[in-house]
Write an enzyme that holds these catalytic residues in place. Structure first.
Site, PDB file in Angstrom:
ATOM      1  N   ARG A 279      82.489   4.041  -5.960  1.00  0.00           N
ATOM      2  CA  ARG A 279      81.375   4.635  -6.388  1.00  0.00           C
ATOM      3  C   ARG A 279      81.954   4.888  -7.817  1.00  0.00           C
ATOM      4  NH1 ARG A 279      78.972   8.317  -1.901  1.00  0.00           N
ATOM      5  NH2 ARG A 279      77.320   6.756  -1.345  1.00  0.00           N
TER       6      ARG A 279
ATOM      7  N   LYS B  31      67.598   3.521  16.229  1.00  0.00           N
ATOM      8  CA  LYS B  31      66.237   4.120  16.881  1.00  0.00           C
ATOM      9  C   LYS B  31      64.963   3.681  15.811  1.00  0.00           C
ATOM     10  CE  LYS B  31      68.087   8.266  17.407  1.00  0.00           C
ATOM     11  NZ  LYS B  31      67.836   9.800  17.510  1.00  0.00           N
TER      12      LYS B  31
ATOM     13  N   GLY C 168      72.751   2.957   4.802  1.00  0.00           N
ATOM     14  CA  GLY C 168      74.151   3.094   4.627  1.00  0.00           C
ATOM     15  C   GLY C 168      75.122   2.399   5.686  1.00  0.00           C
TER      16      GLY C 168
ATOM     17  N   GLY D 252      70.545   6.828   1.984  1.00  0.00           N
ATOM     18  CA  GLY D 252      69.238   7.693   2.019  1.00  0.00           C
ATOM     19  C   GLY D 252      68.218   7.282   0.984  1.00  0.00           C
TER      20      GLY D 252
HETATM   21  P1  ADP Z   1      71.299   2.184   8.517  1.00  0.00           P
HETATM   22  O1  ADP Z   1      72.347   3.442   8.126  1.00  0.00           O
HETATM   23  O2  ADP Z   1      71.787   0.912   7.739  1.00  0.00           O
HETATM   24  O3  ADP Z   1      69.945   2.610   8.047  1.00  0.00           O
HETATM   25  P2  ADP Z   1      71.140   2.534  11.286  1.00  0.00           P
HETATM   26  O4  ADP Z   1      71.980   4.058  11.109  1.00  0.00           O
HETATM   27  O5  ADP Z   1      69.777   2.515  11.524  1.00  0.00           O
HETATM   28  O6  ADP Z   1      71.405   1.812   9.867  1.00  0.00           O
HETATM   29  O7  ADP Z   1      71.931   1.758  12.180  1.00  0.00           O
HETATM   30  C1  ADP Z   1      73.236   1.831  12.471  1.00  0.00           C
HETATM   31  C2  ADP Z   1      73.682   2.026  13.859  1.00  0.00           C
HETATM   32  O8  ADP Z   1      72.817   1.133  14.815  1.00  0.00           O
HETATM   33  C3  ADP Z   1      75.014   1.329  14.111  1.00  0.00           C
HETATM   34  O9  ADP Z   1      75.801   2.471  14.150  1.00  0.00           O
HETATM   35  C4  ADP Z   1      75.025   0.376  14.982  1.00  0.00           C
HETATM   36  O10 ADP Z   1      76.117   0.730  16.198  1.00  0.00           O
HETATM   37  C5  ADP Z   1      73.542   0.810  15.858  1.00  0.00           C
HETATM   38  N1  ADP Z   1      73.074  -0.177  16.751  1.00  0.00           N
HETATM   39  C6  ADP Z   1      72.862  -1.443  16.428  1.00  0.00           C
HETATM   40  N2  ADP Z   1      72.377  -2.040  17.669  1.00  0.00           N
HETATM   41  C7  ADP Z   1      72.554  -1.288  18.787  1.00  0.00           C
HETATM   42  C8  ADP Z   1      71.951  -1.295  20.003  1.00  0.00           C
HETATM   43  N3  ADP Z   1      71.520  -2.457  20.491  1.00  0.00           N
HETATM   44  N4  ADP Z   1      72.051  -0.334  20.795  1.00  0.00           N
HETATM   45  C9  ADP Z   1      72.565   1.098  20.273  1.00  0.00           C
HETATM   46  N5  ADP Z   1      72.799   1.089  19.027  1.00  0.00           N
HETATM   47  C10 ADP Z   1      72.959   0.012  18.334  1.00  0.00           C
END
Ligand code: ADP
Ligand code: MG
Length: 394
Positions: free
Chosen positions: A35, A201, A351, A374
């Protein structure tokens, strides 16, 4: 269009640059200085053009007195000094006589960094709550305000919105680049545009789904969120992650985008999310009651390849599997291998998604990894970021 640092004559002016020096720290040491490196272009430009440079940033969260010392920006001042090969005047205060004096003494081409802006949170959240008097005071230190902290642009704090409310303002090179690449990909992409959605989710990503499905030619859904969509389309998904409150939402999205949404056909299934759990590939219909889908399978990677190969732009948010564990990271790796060809513009937001691409070794193979978790999600949601909205228009 927002003004940038280039739109001002900054020679001999006191230019406040809000940087994102929110680096991971351990035992007083900087763990990752990316950063700081990302802010160098704007700082160098200000130095080279004869500005009197006043830097500000937050670092971590300040809730108690104990948080103060471990979140001091002093280590950042030292690292920045090494990277710029230049003295950085560090003032261990966020306001008051010492700050005023050092700013008054600052000569053209010199650089000053004041202490962590969130030290002001200890006394009634003045920074994070955008205390009016604090923003006005900080603005009084400078002639021009440049916001280059993309990572906090989705928050209205005293050190961005507060200052920009009082003096002429512009964005720095980092925010300029983020906006140009992200907004062009979302609003004016080379088509076909494919969106890859994954992560955990559905409920975390309602805004992203609503906004991006409207823009996309194809929507490939993997990760945990795929199972709510699969269940909504009438399939049973064993013990996979399902947001039962969002089945109707997914049904509606599926119905409205019938020809665009592509769901997984096979998965890597296991009973536990563990390094040493037994796992197997199977079709969705073969997932057992006590198994979870933890990655997309080979057939799905192949299916997704067909759409990605046909695309000119790919926007990706959400790993398609539990990439933190090697045996569930192959789907995400497979998609990285497909998008790395150079005739597709690939934009990574979020992230964990950025972290996944970097961890898996594909940092150089994608067009852009957004630096703000975010903030990048809010751009993908089509939201206006307050830290950017407040900046003077051209
Ligand atoms: P970002 O931070 O890029 O927006 P998210 O926080 O939505 O991404 O998603 C990241 C998380 O999703 C990771 O920690 C990963 O382990 C989880 N993940 C991916 N596929 C699955 C799955 N099939 N079941 C449960 N968790 C999952
Ligand atoms: Mg996340």
């Amino acid at each position: 269009m927002k003004k940038t640092i280039r739109d001002y004559d900054i020679k001999d002016k006191k230019v406040i640059i809000r940087c994102d020096f929110n680096v991971p720290m351990k035992d007083g040491e900087i763990v990752d200085d990316n950063r700081i490196k990302a802010s160098l272009d704007t700082i160098r430009y200000a130095i080279d053009n004869g500005a009197r440079v006043i830097l500000m940033s937050h670092l971590g969260r300040i809730k108690t007195k104990e948080d103060l010392e471990k979140n001091s920006l002093e280590a950042v001042a030292l690292r920045l000094s090494e990277l710029l090969n230049k003295e950085i005047i560090f003032v261990d205060e966020t306001r008051g006589e010492l700050v005023d004096q050092e700013v008054a003494n600052l000569k053209s081409g010199e650089v000053l960094l004041i202490q962590n802006t969130r030290y002001e949170d200890l006394d009634g959240k003045k920074e994070s709550g955008n205390d009016k008097e604090l923003g006005k005071y900080w603005a009084s230190l400078g002639d021009i305000f440049i916001n280059d902290a993309f990572g906090t642009a989705h928050r209205a704090h005293a050190s961005n919105v507060g200052i920009a409310s009082h003096i002429p303002s512009g964005v720095g090179f980092l925010i300029e680049k983020e906006l140009k690449i992200m907004l062009e990909a979302i609003n004016n992409p080379k088509r076909p545009l494919t969106i890859i959605l994954g992560g955990s989710k559905v409920s975390d990503k309602i805004g992203v789904i609503e906004n991006l499905v409207k823009k996309a030619d194809y929507i490939l859904i993997g990760g945990g969120m795929a199972f709510t969509f699969l269940k909504a389309s009438g399939l049973s998904v064993g013990s996979s992650l399902v947001d039962d409150n969002y089945i109707d939402f997914c049904k509606r999205i599926l119905k409205e985008n019938e020809n665009k949404i592509i769901l997984p056909i096979d998965v890597v299934a296991a009973k536990e999310i563990k390094e040493d759990s037994d796992s197997r590939e199977c079709f969705i219909s073969d997932i057992k009651q006590d198994e979870m889908g933890l990655d997309i399978g080979h057939q799905t990677v192949k299916l997704f390849k067909h759409y990605i190969d046909d695309s000119k732009t790919v926007i990706w948010n959400g790993p398609v599997g539990v990439f933190e564990i090697e045996k569930f990271s192959r789907g995400t790796i497979g998609l990285c291998d497909i998008i790395k060809k150079d005739d597709v513009t690939s934009i990574i937001g979020g992230g964990d998604t950025g972290a996944a691409i970097i961890k898996l070794g594909y940092k150089e193979d994608v067009t852009h990894i957004s630096t703000g978790g975010g903030a990048s999600l809010e751009l993908l949601e089509g939201k206006v970021l307050p830290g950017i909205d407040i900046i003077s228009d051209k």
